[in-house]
Write an enzyme that holds these catalytic residues in place. Structure first.
Site: not given
Ligand code: 5RP
Length: 238
Positions: A83, A98, A105
């Site tokens: 992730d 985010g 998750e």
């Molecule tokens: C989604 C998340 C994402 O892993 C986090 O926001 C990172 O996103 P990105 O790879 O677009 O920077 O937690 O809920």
């Protein structure tokens, strides 16, 4: 090189941890999407894996790429979750959510033997909190839950504005895949993430928060210094 290139490099490195017949958790966000894309290429070449997505967005992407999907009801234990993250500190404590997928998750990562996070080096911080902490809440009793978060966070040493996340068009509140709402908590600095996590967990209206403490086993960080893998010292080798 751009942030996007670094995300791709991190995703390419994460692919080296994938083995045939693994049960994988697939993260959410732009970095995770690059990993899913790469996974799709290998699946098209014959890689045999089965995956649980952490969001409807990731499910759609994986389906379109022909990646075999399952659920935690059918496969309650996974080998590895890969992730992205919004922030990480030296102890591999994370702020996630985010993209609004923090609940799934966390459920998927926790059901996995190990979790690897991928990030560009802008996500590395000395102290968590500059990225607003997402807290997923049920719609019922919203104001009471907001006040309770403010009070208990304050007792845990955190102050700052709570902003109800709005949908991209700005007109209505953002809804998670589970139909809940998110407060983005602008604490700026979280001195004691464990105390804050404990405090948030006792609030009935809080479904989950974006602090992932003791969850990530390794972090793949890509930046001007190349791609580095950091391992948490509390868990298994990856
Ligand atoms: C989604 C998340 C994402 O892993 C986090 O926001 C990172 O996103 P990105 O790879 O677009 O920077 O937690 O809920």
């Amino acid at each position: 090189m751009s942030l996007d290139d670094w995300k791709l490099l991190a995703a390419q490195k994460a692919m080296t941890f994938v083995e045939p017949r693994m049960k994988l958790g697939l993260g959410t966000g732009s970095t995770a999407a690059k990993f899913v894309e790469l996974l799709g290429v290998e699946v098209a070449k014959g890689l045999d894996i089965i995956c649980v997505p952490t969001s409807e967005a990731t499910r759609k992407q994986a389906e379109a790429l022909g990646i075999k999907l399952t659920t935690l009801d059918e496969q309650p234990f996974l080998d590895l979750t890969v992730d992205g993250t919004d922030e990480l500190d030296e102890e591999l404590r994370l702020i996630k959510g985010g993209g609004g997928a923090l609940l799934r998750e966390k459920i998927v990562a926790t059901a996995s033997e190990s979790m690897i996070v991928m990030a560009d080096n802008s996500k590395q911080v000395d102290k968590l909190g500059a990225f607003p902490l997402p807290v997923e809440v049920v719609p019922f009793g919203l104001k009471a839950t907001e006040k309770m978060i403010e009070m208990l966070a304050n007792e845990a040493g955190c102050n700052g504005e709570l902003k109800l996340r709005m949908a991209a068009d700005g007109g209505v509140p953002f809804k998670t895949d589970g139909g809940n709402l998110i407060f983005d908590c602008h604490f700026e600095r979280i001195e004691d993430p464990e105390s804050l996590a404990d405090a948030l967990h006792i609030i009935p209206g809080v479904v989950e928060h974006g602090l992932f403490l003791g969850v990530a086993d390794a972090a793949i960080i890509a930046g001007p210094d190349g791609v580095k893998v950091y391992e948490a010292d509390y868990d298994i080798e990856v």
